[in-house]
Scaffold this motif. Structure first.
Motif, PDB file in Angstrom:
ATOM      1  N   GLY A 223      47.417 109.758  18.714  1.00 31.06           N
ATOM      2  CA  GLY A 223      48.342 108.804  18.166  1.00 31.06           C
ATOM      3  C   GLY A 223      49.251 109.272  17.243  1.00 31.06           C
ATOM      4  O   GLY A 223      50.350 108.966  17.407  1.00 31.06           O
ATOM      5  N   PHE A 224      48.575 110.151  16.367  1.00 30.58           N
ATOM      6  CA  PHE A 224      49.600 110.666  15.166  1.00 30.58           C
ATOM      7  C   PHE A 224      50.453 111.947  15.784  1.00 30.58           C
ATOM      8  O   PHE A 224      51.589 111.683  15.335  1.00 30.58           O
ATOM      9  N   GLU A 225      49.993 112.579  17.056  1.00 30.21           N
ATOM     10  CA  GLU A 225      50.789 113.427  17.665  1.00 30.21           C
ATOM     11  C   GLU A 225      52.083 112.686  18.278  1.00 30.21           C
ATOM     12  O   GLU A 225      53.192 112.915  18.353  1.00 30.21           O
ATOM     13  N   TYR A 226      51.862 111.542  18.912  1.00 26.31           N
ATOM     14  CA  TYR A 226      52.825 110.918  19.438  1.00 26.31           C
ATOM     15  C   TYR A 226      54.028 110.441  18.475  1.00 26.31           C
ATOM     16  O   TYR A 226      55.011 110.266  18.753  1.00 26.31           O
ATOM     17  N   VAL A 227      53.492 110.111  17.416  1.00 28.84           N
ATOM     18  CA  VAL A 227      54.312 109.518  16.333  1.00 28.84           C
ATOM     19  C   VAL A 227      55.002 110.759  15.933  1.00 28.84           C
ATOM     20  O   VAL A 227      56.378 110.526  15.555  1.00 28.84           O
TER      21      VAL A 227
ATOM     22  N   LEU B  66      63.932 108.962  15.990  1.00 28.24           N
ATOM     23  CA  LEU B  66      63.664 107.553  16.070  1.00 28.24           C
ATOM     24  C   LEU B  66      63.219 107.203  14.398  1.00 28.24           C
ATOM     25  O   LEU B  66      62.577 107.991  14.025  1.00 28.24           O
ATOM     26  N   ASP B  67      63.628 105.949  14.072  1.00 24.41           N
ATOM     27  CA  ASP B  67      63.111 105.393  12.777  1.00 24.41           C
ATOM     28  C   ASP B  67      61.448 105.084  13.099  1.00 24.41           C
ATOM     29  O   ASP B  67      61.369 104.437  14.057  1.00 24.41           O
ATOM     30  N   ILE B  68      60.454 105.279  12.253  1.00 24.32           N
ATOM     31  CA  ILE B  68      59.076 105.006  12.475  1.00 24.32           C
ATOM     32  C   ILE B  68      58.917 103.360  12.698  1.00 24.32           C
ATOM     33  O   ILE B  68      58.247 102.934  13.660  1.00 24.32           O
ATOM     34  N   ASP B  69      59.744 102.552  11.950  1.00 25.22           N
ATOM     35  CA  ASP B  69      59.551 101.177  11.987  1.00 25.22           C
ATOM     36  C   ASP B  69      60.370 100.548  13.140  1.00 25.22           C
ATOM     37  O   ASP B  69      60.173  99.449  13.424  1.00 25.22           O
TER      38      ASP B  69
ATOM     39  N   ALA C 200      56.743 102.193  15.822  1.00 31.30           N
ATOM     40  CA  ALA C 200      55.575 102.182  15.461  1.00 31.30           C
ATOM     41  C   ALA C 200      54.906 100.733  15.873  1.00 31.30           C
ATOM     42  O   ALA C 200      53.817 100.945  16.478  1.00 31.30           O
ATOM     43  N   PRO C 201      55.683  99.663  15.653  1.00 27.89           N
ATOM     44  CA  PRO C 201      54.982  98.433  16.104  1.00 27.89           C
ATOM     45  C   PRO C 201      54.521  98.197  17.405  1.00 27.89           C
ATOM     46  O   PRO C 201      53.494  97.097  17.530  1.00 27.89           O
ATOM     47  N   ARG C 202      54.876  98.812  18.320  1.00 24.25           N
ATOM     48  CA  ARG C 202      54.770  99.027  19.725  1.00 24.25           C
ATOM     49  C   ARG C 202      53.732  99.791  20.159  1.00 24.25           C
ATOM     50  O   ARG C 202      53.585  99.745  21.532  1.00 24.25           O
ATOM     51  N   ILE C 203      53.151 100.776  19.276  1.00 22.06           N
ATOM     52  CA  ILE C 203      52.224 101.406  19.691  1.00 22.06           C
ATOM     53  C   ILE C 203      50.767 100.735  19.821  1.00 22.06           C
ATOM     54  O   ILE C 203      50.380 100.127  18.725  1.00 22.06           O
ATOM     55  N   SER C 204      50.001 100.753  20.794  1.00 20.61           N
ATOM     56  CA  SER C 204      48.880 100.023  21.055  1.00 20.61           C
ATOM     57  C   SER C 204      47.831 101.122  21.330  1.00 20.61           C
ATOM     58  O   SER C 204      47.925 102.438  21.648  1.00 20.61           O
TER      59      SER C 204
ATOM     60  N   GLU D 268      47.517 105.907   7.160  1.00 19.65           N
ATOM     61  CA  GLU D 268      48.217 106.908   7.539  1.00 19.65           C
ATOM     62  C   GLU D 268      49.491 106.648   7.828  1.00 19.65           C
ATOM     63  O   GLU D 268      50.421 107.480   7.669  1.00 19.65           O
ATOM     64  N   MET D 269      49.887 105.672   8.606  1.00 20.11           N
ATOM     65  CA  MET D 269      50.998 104.954   8.952  1.00 20.11           C
ATOM     66  C   MET D 269      51.785 104.593   7.679  1.00 20.11           C
ATOM     67  O   MET D 269      53.050 105.249   7.609  1.00 20.11           O
ATOM     68  N   ARG D 270      51.245 104.258   6.788  1.00 20.28           N
ATOM     69  CA  ARG D 270      51.851 103.955   5.453  1.00 20.28           C
ATOM     70  C   ARG D 270      52.115 105.072   4.489  1.00 20.28           C
ATOM     71  O   ARG D 270      53.198 105.468   3.977  1.00 20.28           O
ATOM     72  N   GLU D 271      50.971 105.875   4.338  1.00 21.36           N
ATOM     73  CA  GLU D 271      51.021 107.087   3.406  1.00 21.36           C
ATOM     74  C   GLU D 271      51.503 108.252   3.868  1.00 21.36           C
ATOM     75  O   GLU D 271      52.050 108.905   3.074  1.00 21.36           O
ATOM     76  N   THR D 272      50.977 108.741   5.007  1.00 19.07           N
ATOM     77  CA  THR D 272      51.524 109.918   5.742  1.00 19.07           C
ATOM     78  C   THR D 272      52.875 109.934   6.214  1.00 19.07           C
ATOM     79  O   THR D 272      53.822 110.815   6.319  1.00 19.07           O
ATOM     80  N   PHE D 273      52.960 108.850   7.163  1.00 17.61           N
ATOM     81  CA  PHE D 273      54.477 108.797   7.859  1.00 17.61           C
ATOM     82  C   PHE D 273      55.499 107.668   7.294  1.00 17.61           C
ATOM     83  O   PHE D 273      56.460 107.783   7.600  1.00 17.61           O
TER      84      PHE D 273
END
Length: 562
Positions: free
Chosen positions: A265-269, A277-280, A283-287, A313-318
């Motif tokens: 998942g982190f790799e796809y991000v 692409l902007d993460i927001d 990212a809400p549509r990654i399941s 990780e989504m908040r603090e790393t990405f």
């Protein structure tokens, strides 16, 4: 905010020591414990008893919090299943499009609330039904879908604007998704109103399931194209379902399933961010898609740890700012590999336990396997029992009456923490190798899974782990259950339809669209979803489009792993 007073913990530690030396020893002298040590299926040691001492350093707000709030350990929604039950999404697909369409309509009549499509092996590998590579495989493990015409029949009469659809497809995911989109649009349903998920998780194919076609880099380019397309065109659709399920079915432990899935998942991000692409935005549509195996509490701990890790990780790393980007939304399927051909009725109990773990773990969607799946595709009777299992949990068990009913359990919280800690150990090891793609090339994931699988098999063979009906409590006479029989004329009907499509379509337009797809694949600045959709509209077949990509990108051959 720590939960316990230090002075009280010290008194408790002294009391626990006395209990071990007196009450426990007296009990063991009369009733020795069954094993010298206990552990989860992942090998996590399990203590005799858990108390506040095991959570002495846990900060409630940072580790648990409240449902619907960061870090989402207790669930991504404030009321969870009190407000809305999980989607009951039974995985189905076999034979021809007509047969699978009839099964979907039956399931919807029985109370299923979402569709989940299984495709046959030729479709999964990007071949048309009548190709020599597909010989003998038509409809065996899913439905055949060689062209838009198959998809139109498959979806005929289904309320695509009212339900969501999940499609288990990976290498050809972009093409199958395009067929779904075009079929819906031909019925007057615009793409932005469609909801559902394509699995589209190519990394786990290299790691576990092995249904890859192209080399990793162009495959990741294609996945990133779908993520970008979904963010711009289809706000209700999940363009990827990062799938631990198949990693677990290949023999991994629960900890490995969690760690490897989140690493993917982190790799796809990272690839989507590199696309610009902007993460927001995406990212809400990654399941996600997880397995629910037999170790009840470990599975629940896995689900809870997964939510917490992803949010952090989504908040603090990405650096995601939108709280919905921190949500881990996941589908769960009960464990196919745990089902036995021996005494298949026992599988009803296994599936019920696994499904209960998924619900208590906070799943958003659930498929329950049928009792006969170790023998054949599910019969109508068996799939009905599997669906009823979910409905009984939902409406009769009482477990949906409160949110996260196991939250605060000393054992569950301690196990969640330990599963999370071991997952981070794997993250560090993968990073030291250089990341997910180098780890795939070097066989890291494959070796780890092989070793875990061998360990489990040794435990079964030595009866360190009991499988009821297999290595203990066996029966000389096996129980027989009805087995699904498919329409024997389905293959001929499918091939006739495919030939008719090729004969009646505008073949000049097809050639033009395939040429445009080839040109787009040779460039890095074109999103391939658009030329694929145009080719689908002209009834180009699955294999015709996949062969174009094979010619441009080549086919992947896995290196020898020793």
């Amino acid at each position: 905010m720590n939960l316990f007073n230090q002075e009280a913990l010290e008194r408790l530690a002294e009391h626990e020591k006395q209990w071990e030396e007196t009450t426990v020893q007296k009990s063991i002298s009369r009733f020795p414990e069954r094993y010298p040590d206990f552990s989860t299926m992942s090998g996590v040691p399990i203590k005799r008893l858990y108390t506040p001492l095991d959570l002495a350093d846990m900060d409630y707000e940072q580790s648990l919090g409240f449902p619907g709030e960061y870090p989402f350990t207790r669930g991504i929604h404030a009321t969870m299943h009190r407000g809305r039950l999980w989607t009951m999404r039974m995985f189905a697909g076999f034979g021809s499009a007509e047969e699978t369409n009839a099964r979907f309509k039956y399931l919807l009549e029985q109370g299923q609330t979402g569709l989940s499509i299984a495709f046959d092996l030729p479709t999964l590998y990007g071949y048309d039904t009548d190709d020599p590579h597909a010989e003998g495989e038509f409809g065996i493990c899913g439905v055949a879908c060689s062209s838009l015409r198959d998809m139109e029949i498959l979806l005929d009469g289904l309320p695509l604007d009212k339900i969501t659809t999940s499609m288990t497809i990976n290498s050809p995911a972009a093409i199958i998704w395009a067929m779904y989109i075009v079929a819906a649009e031909k019925r007057g349903i615009p793409r932005h109103k469609l909801g559902g998920t394509i699995q589209n998780d190519i990394l786990k194919e290299y790691i576990a399931q092995k249904e890859f076609i192209f080399p990793p880099e162009p495959s990741m380019r294609l996945v990133t194209d779908t993520i970008e397309f979904g963010a711009k065109e289809m706000p209700k659709w999940n363009p990827i379902s990062v799938s631990g399920y198949h990693i677990r079915e290949a023999g991994s432990t629960a900890v490995q399933e969690l760690a490897f899935t989140l690493s993917d998942g982190f790799e796809y991000v990272r690839w989507a961010l590199e696309r610009g692409l902007d993460i927001d935005e995406f990212a809400p549509r990654i399941s996600f898609f997880f397995n629910a195996h037999n170790d009840f509490f470990e599975e629940i701990a896995k689900f809870r740890a997964a939510r917490r890790i992803w949010a952090r990780e989504m908040r603090e790393t990405f650096g995601a700012k939108n709280p919905r980007s921190w949500f881990m939304r996941f589908h769960t399927q009960t464990s196919g590999v745990s089902l036995t051909a021996q005494q298949p009725l026992n599988n009803v109990a296994r599936v019920a336990i696994q499904a209960l773990a998924a619900v208590l773990g906070g799943t958003q969607s659930l498929h329950t396997n049928s009792m006969d799946e170790a023998l054949a595709l599910p019969s109508e009777a068996a799939v009905t029992v599997a669906l009823r299992t979910q409905q009984i949990i939902a409406h009769e068990s009482g477990v949906t009456n409160t949110v996260d009913p196991l939250g605060g359990s000393y054992f569950v919280e301690a196990l969640t923490n330990e599963v999370e800690r071991q997952a981070y150990d794997y993250f560090r090891r993968i990073e030291e190798i250089g990341g997910v793609l180098p780890a795939i090339e070097q066989g890291f994931f494959q070796r780890e899974i092989a070793e875990a699988s061998a360990q489990f098999q040794w435990e079964v063979e030595t009866k360190r782990r009991i499988i009821v009906g297999v290595n203990e409590y066996t029966m000389a006479e096996e129980v027989e259950i009805p087995i699904l029989k498919m329409d024997e004329a389905g293959y001929e009907r499918q091939v006739r339809r495919l030939n008719e499509v090729r004969r009646t379509r505008d073949n000049r337009a097809v050639r033009q669209r395939l040429a445009e797809l080839r040109q787009a694949a040779q460039r890095d600045d074109v999103n391939l979803m658009y030329p694929i959709i145009e080719a689908v509209k002209e009834y180009a077949t699955l294999q015709e489009m996949m062969d174009v990509l094979r010619e441009v990108w080549g086919e992947y051959r896995e290196p020898l792993i020793v």
